[in-house]
Design an enzyme around this catalytic site. Structure first.
Site, short mmCIF file in Angstrom:
data_model
loop_
_atom_site.label_atom_id
_atom_site.label_comp_id
_atom_site.label_asym_id
_atom_site.label_seq_id
_atom_site.Cartn_x
_atom_site.Cartn_y
_atom_site.Cartn_z
N GLY A 110 0.69 -1.32 -0.01
CA GLY A 110 -0.09 0.14 -0.04
C GLY A 110 0.79 1.06 -0.03
N ARG A 162 -5.23 -7.96 -10.25
CA ARG A 162 -6.17 -8.62 -11.12
C ARG A 162 -6.44 -8.09 -12.20
NH1 ARG A 162 -8.28 -13.33 -7.96
NH2 ARG A 162 -7.48 -13.26 -5.83
N LEU A 187 -9.33 -6.41 -14.56
CA LEU A 187 -10.79 -5.98 -14.66
C LEU A 187 -11.49 -6.35 -16.02
CD1 LEU A 187 -10.13 -3.13 -12.33
CD2 LEU A 187 -11.04 -5.23 -11.79
N ASN A 244 -4.32 2.77 -13.50
CA ASN A 244 -3.29 1.95 -12.94
C ASN A 244 -1.99 2.38 -12.78
OD1 ASN A 244 -2.39 -0.80 -11.71
ND2 ASN A 244 -1.72 -1.09 -13.97
N HIS A 272 2.02 1.08 -12.89
CA HIS A 272 2.86 -0.03 -13.29
C HIS A 272 4.23 0.20 -13.10
CE1 HIS A 272 3.45 -3.94 -15.19
NE2 HIS A 272 4.66 -3.34 -16.05
N GLU A 308 7.09 6.20 -8.32
CA GLU A 308 5.58 5.99 -8.32
C GLU A 308 5.03 7.03 -7.52
OE1 GLU A 308 4.92 1.33 -9.59
OE2 GLU A 308 5.58 1.86 -7.32
C1 GAR Z 1 3.84 -1.12 -7.29
O1 GAR Z 1 5.24 -1.10 -7.69
C2 GAR Z 1 2.99 -1.22 -8.67
O2 GAR Z 1 3.43 -0.39 -9.54
C3 GAR Z 1 3.14 -2.68 -8.73
O3 GAR Z 1 2.92 -3.26 -7.23
C4 GAR Z 1 3.53 -2.46 -6.47
C5 GAR Z 1 2.42 -2.14 -5.31
O4 GAR Z 1 3.31 -1.49 -4.53
N1 GAR Z 1 1.69 -2.88 -9.54
C6 GAR Z 1 1.88 -3.82 -10.72
O5 GAR Z 1 2.63 -4.74 -10.85
C7 GAR Z 1 0.62 -3.97 -11.34
N2 GAR Z 1 0.74 -4.78 -12.46
P1 GAR Z 1 2.42 -0.73 -3.21
O6 GAR Z 1 1.31 -1.79 -2.50
O7 GAR Z 1 3.35 -0.47 -2.01
O8 GAR Z 1 1.96 0.45 -3.77
#
Ligand code: GAR
Length: 202
Positions: free
Chosen positions: A12, A93, A95, A109, A111, A176
Protein backbone atom coordinates in the site's frame (compact mmCIF):
# COMPACT_ATOMS: atom_id res chain seq x y z
CA UNK A 1 -14.35 17.54 -4.09
CA UNK A 2 -14.14 14.55 -6.45
CA UNK A 3 -14.27 11.15 -4.80
CA UNK A 4 -11.92 8.34 -5.74
CA UNK A 5 -11.74 4.68 -4.77
CA UNK A 6 -8.60 2.58 -4.39
CA UNK A 7 -8.16 -1.14 -5.12
CA UNK A 8 -5.00 -2.80 -3.78
CA UNK A 9 -3.58 -6.20 -2.96
CA UNK A 10 -0.22 -5.41 -1.33
CA UNK A 11 1.64 -3.23 1.11
CA UNK A 12 0.00 0.00 0.00
CA UNK A 13 2.84 2.50 -0.37
CA UNK A 14 1.21 4.09 -3.43
CA UNK A 15 -2.08 4.42 -1.56
CA UNK A 16 -0.22 6.06 1.32
CA UNK A 17 1.39 8.59 -1.04
CA UNK A 18 -2.06 9.48 -2.41
CA UNK A 19 -3.60 9.67 1.08
CA UNK A 20 -0.85 12.00 2.32
CA UNK A 21 -1.12 14.24 -0.75
CA UNK A 22 -4.90 14.41 -0.28
CA UNK A 23 -4.54 15.23 3.43
CA UNK A 24 -2.05 18.00 2.68
CA UNK A 25 -4.48 19.46 0.11
CA UNK A 26 -1.99 19.09 -2.74
CA UNK A 27 -4.19 16.43 -4.38
CA UNK A 28 -7.77 17.77 -4.49
CA UNK A 29 -9.67 14.48 -4.07
CA UNK A 30 -11.36 12.60 -1.26
CA UNK A 31 -10.43 8.92 -0.99
CA UNK A 32 -13.92 7.63 -0.28
CA UNK A 33 -13.26 3.88 -0.17
CA UNK A 34 -10.45 1.32 -0.35
CA UNK A 35 -11.13 -2.30 -1.29
CA UNK A 36 -8.73 -5.24 -1.21
CA UNK A 37 -8.89 -8.79 -2.54
CA UNK A 38 -6.31 -9.98 0.01
CA UNK A 39 -7.37 -10.46 3.65
CA UNK A 40 -4.87 -8.86 6.01
CA UNK A 41 -3.05 -6.96 3.23
CA UNK A 42 -0.83 -4.13 4.51
CA UNK A 43 -2.89 -1.67 2.49
CA UNK A 44 -5.91 -2.37 4.76
CA UNK A 45 -3.87 -1.42 7.84
CA UNK A 46 -2.73 1.77 6.12
CA UNK A 47 -6.36 2.61 5.29
CA UNK A 48 -7.20 2.38 9.00
CA UNK A 49 -4.18 4.58 9.81
CA UNK A 50 -5.40 7.22 7.34
CA UNK A 51 -9.05 6.85 8.40
CA UNK A 52 -10.17 5.76 4.93
CA UNK A 53 -13.18 3.39 4.92
CA UNK A 54 -11.88 0.01 3.76
CA UNK A 55 -12.92 -3.58 3.28
CA UNK A 56 -11.74 -6.95 2.09
CA UNK A 57 -14.08 -8.39 -0.54
CA UNK A 58 -13.41 -12.04 -1.46
CA UNK A 59 -12.35 -12.26 -5.12
CA UNK A 60 -13.90 -15.63 -5.93
CA UNK A 61 -12.21 -18.76 -7.26
CA UNK A 62 -9.98 -17.33 -10.04
CA UNK A 63 -6.32 -16.37 -9.60
CA UNK A 64 -5.97 -13.52 -12.09
CA UNK A 65 -9.45 -11.95 -12.18
CA UNK A 66 -12.50 -11.37 -10.00
CA UNK A 67 -15.54 -13.63 -10.35
CA UNK A 68 -18.53 -11.85 -11.97
CA UNK A 69 -20.32 -11.89 -8.59
CA UNK A 70 -17.30 -10.41 -6.80
CA UNK A 71 -16.88 -7.78 -9.49
CA UNK A 72 -20.54 -6.76 -9.14
CA UNK A 73 -19.98 -6.36 -5.40
CA UNK A 74 -16.88 -4.21 -5.95
CA UNK A 75 -18.87 -2.00 -8.36
CA UNK A 76 -21.80 -1.68 -5.95
CA UNK A 77 -19.58 -0.68 -3.04
CA UNK A 78 -17.67 1.88 -5.13
CA UNK A 79 -20.88 3.37 -6.56
CA UNK A 80 -22.54 3.50 -3.12
CA UNK A 81 -19.52 5.48 -1.90
CA UNK A 82 -19.92 7.99 -4.77
CA UNK A 83 -16.62 7.06 -6.40
CA UNK A 84 -15.95 8.76 -9.77
CA UNK A 85 -12.48 7.35 -10.45
CA UNK A 86 -10.97 4.01 -9.46
CA UNK A 87 -7.20 4.01 -8.89
CA UNK A 88 -5.47 0.63 -8.84
CA UNK A 89 -2.57 0.68 -6.39
CA UNK A 90 -0.88 -2.69 -6.61
CA UNK A 91 -4.14 -4.50 -7.46
CA UNK A 92 -3.01 -7.78 -8.99
CA UNK A 93 -6.11 -8.83 -10.96
CA UNK A 94 -7.48 -7.97 -14.37
CA UNK A 95 -10.81 -6.14 -14.53
CA UNK A 96 -13.50 -7.02 -17.10
CA UNK A 97 -15.14 -4.75 -19.67
CA UNK A 98 -18.43 -4.62 -17.68
CA UNK A 99 -16.49 -3.28 -14.67
CA UNK A 100 -14.65 -0.73 -16.82
CA UNK A 101 -17.95 0.37 -18.46
CA UNK A 102 -19.18 1.46 -15.02
CA UNK A 103 -16.33 4.02 -14.81
CA UNK A 104 -15.68 5.15 -18.42
CA UNK A 105 -12.11 6.39 -18.89
CA UNK A 106 -11.87 6.54 -15.13
CA UNK A 107 -10.01 3.42 -14.02
CA UNK A 108 -6.28 4.05 -13.77
CA UNK A 109 -3.31 1.88 -12.86
CA UNK A 110 0.31 2.38 -11.87
CA UNK A 111 2.80 -0.07 -13.34
CA UNK A 112 6.49 -0.42 -12.38
CA UNK A 113 8.06 -0.14 -15.85
CA UNK A 114 8.11 2.15 -18.86
CA UNK A 115 5.25 0.52 -20.79
CA UNK A 116 4.98 -1.03 -23.31
CA UNK A 117 8.24 -2.58 -22.04
CA UNK A 118 7.93 -5.23 -19.35
CA UNK A 119 4.18 -5.67 -18.75
CA UNK A 120 3.08 -8.30 -16.24
CA UNK A 121 4.62 -9.41 -12.98
CA UNK A 122 7.84 -8.21 -11.29
CA UNK A 123 8.62 -5.73 -14.05
CA UNK A 124 11.65 -4.39 -12.15
CA UNK A 125 13.18 -7.90 -12.25
CA UNK A 126 12.34 -8.20 -15.96
CA UNK A 127 14.15 -4.88 -16.57
CA UNK A 128 17.19 -5.96 -14.55
CA UNK A 129 17.41 -9.34 -16.30
CA UNK A 130 17.04 -7.70 -19.73
CA UNK A 131 19.90 -5.31 -19.03
CA UNK A 132 18.21 -1.97 -19.79
CA UNK A 133 19.99 1.09 -18.36
CA UNK A 134 16.77 2.97 -17.60
CA UNK A 135 13.37 1.83 -16.48
CA UNK A 136 10.67 3.61 -14.48
CA UNK A 137 6.93 3.64 -14.01
CA UNK A 138 3.76 4.36 -15.96
CA UNK A 139 0.31 5.61 -15.00
CA UNK A 140 -2.25 4.54 -17.59
CA UNK A 141 -5.95 4.09 -18.20
CA UNK A 142 -7.07 0.51 -17.65
CA UNK A 143 -8.42 -1.56 -20.52
CA UNK A 144 -9.31 -5.27 -20.41
CA UNK A 145 -5.85 -6.13 -21.82
CA UNK A 146 -3.08 -6.25 -19.21
CA UNK A 147 -0.94 -3.07 -18.80
CA UNK A 148 -1.94 -1.80 -22.26
CA UNK A 149 -4.20 1.25 -21.90
CA UNK A 150 -3.52 4.87 -22.95
CA UNK A 151 -0.60 6.41 -21.06
CA UNK A 152 -1.21 9.37 -18.75
CA UNK A 153 2.33 9.81 -17.44
CA UNK A 154 5.72 8.16 -17.06
CA UNK A 155 8.77 8.73 -14.87
CA UNK A 156 12.31 7.46 -15.26
CA UNK A 157 14.54 5.50 -12.89
CA UNK A 158 18.13 4.50 -13.76
CA UNK A 159 19.33 0.91 -13.37
CA UNK A 160 22.61 1.01 -11.40
CA UNK A 161 25.46 -1.54 -11.76
CA UNK A 162 25.02 -3.17 -8.34
CA UNK A 163 21.22 -3.23 -8.33
CA UNK A 164 19.30 -6.17 -6.95
CA UNK A 165 15.60 -6.57 -7.74
CA UNK A 166 14.79 -5.01 -4.36
CA UNK A 167 17.02 -1.93 -4.70
CA UNK A 168 15.71 -1.28 -8.21
CA UNK A 169 12.07 -1.68 -7.17
CA UNK A 170 12.65 0.72 -4.26
CA UNK A 171 14.09 3.35 -6.65
CA UNK A 172 11.11 2.90 -9.01
CA UNK A 173 8.68 3.24 -6.10
CA UNK A 174 10.09 6.65 -5.15
CA UNK A 175 9.11 7.77 -8.68
CA UNK A 176 5.74 5.97 -8.51
CA UNK A 177 4.68 7.88 -5.42
CA UNK A 178 5.33 11.25 -7.11
CA UNK A 179 3.95 10.29 -10.52
CA UNK A 180 0.66 8.87 -9.24
CA UNK A 181 -0.09 12.05 -7.29
CA UNK A 182 0.77 14.24 -10.31
CA UNK A 183 -1.41 12.21 -12.70
CA UNK A 184 -4.43 12.09 -10.39
CA UNK A 185 -4.07 15.83 -9.80
CA UNK A 186 -4.34 16.36 -13.59
CA UNK A 187 -7.49 14.22 -13.64
CA UNK A 188 -9.01 16.04 -10.64
CA UNK A 189 -8.37 19.39 -12.33
CA UNK A 190 -10.12 18.19 -15.52
CA UNK A 191 -6.94 18.56 -17.57
CA UNK A 192 -6.91 15.13 -19.29
CA UNK A 193 -8.53 14.55 -22.70
CA UNK A 194 -8.53 11.22 -24.53
CA UNK A 195 -7.84 11.28 -28.28
CA UNK A 196 -7.80 7.70 -29.54
CA UNK A 197 -4.82 6.08 -27.87
CA UNK A 198 -3.35 9.36 -26.70
CA UNK A 199 -4.06 11.18 -23.48
CA UNK A 200 -3.66 14.90 -24.09
CA UNK A 201 -2.83 17.13 -21.12
CA UNK A 202 -4.02 20.73 -21.20
C1 GAR B 1 3.88 -1.14 -7.26
O1 GAR B 1 5.24 -1.16 -7.62
C2 GAR B 1 2.98 -1.16 -8.47
O2 GAR B 1 3.52 -0.46 -9.54
C3 GAR B 1 2.92 -2.63 -8.76
O3 GAR B 1 2.77 -3.23 -7.50
C4 GAR B 1 3.47 -2.44 -6.53
C5 GAR B 1 2.53 -2.16 -5.39
O4 GAR B 1 3.21 -1.51 -4.36
N1 GAR B 1 1.81 -2.94 -9.60
C6 GAR B 1 1.85 -3.86 -10.56
O5 GAR B 1 2.83 -4.57 -10.79
C7 GAR B 1 0.56 -4.00 -11.37
N2 GAR B 1 0.80 -4.69 -12.59
P1 GAR B 1 2.41 -0.80 -3.17
O6 GAR B 1 1.43 -1.83 -2.61
O7 GAR B 1 3.48 -0.44 -2.18
O8 GAR B 1 1.71 0.41 -3.73
Amino acid sequence: MKKIGILGSGKGSNFEALAEAAREGWLPVKIALLLSDVPGAGILDLAAKHKVPADYIPPGPFRTKLSPEAEAEYVKRLKDAGVELVALAGFMRLLSQPFLDEFPNAVVNIHPSLLPAFPGLESWKQALDYGVRFTGCTVHLVTPEMDAGPIIGQALAPVLPNDTPDTLHARIQVQEHKLYVECLKLWAEGRLRIEGRRVVVS
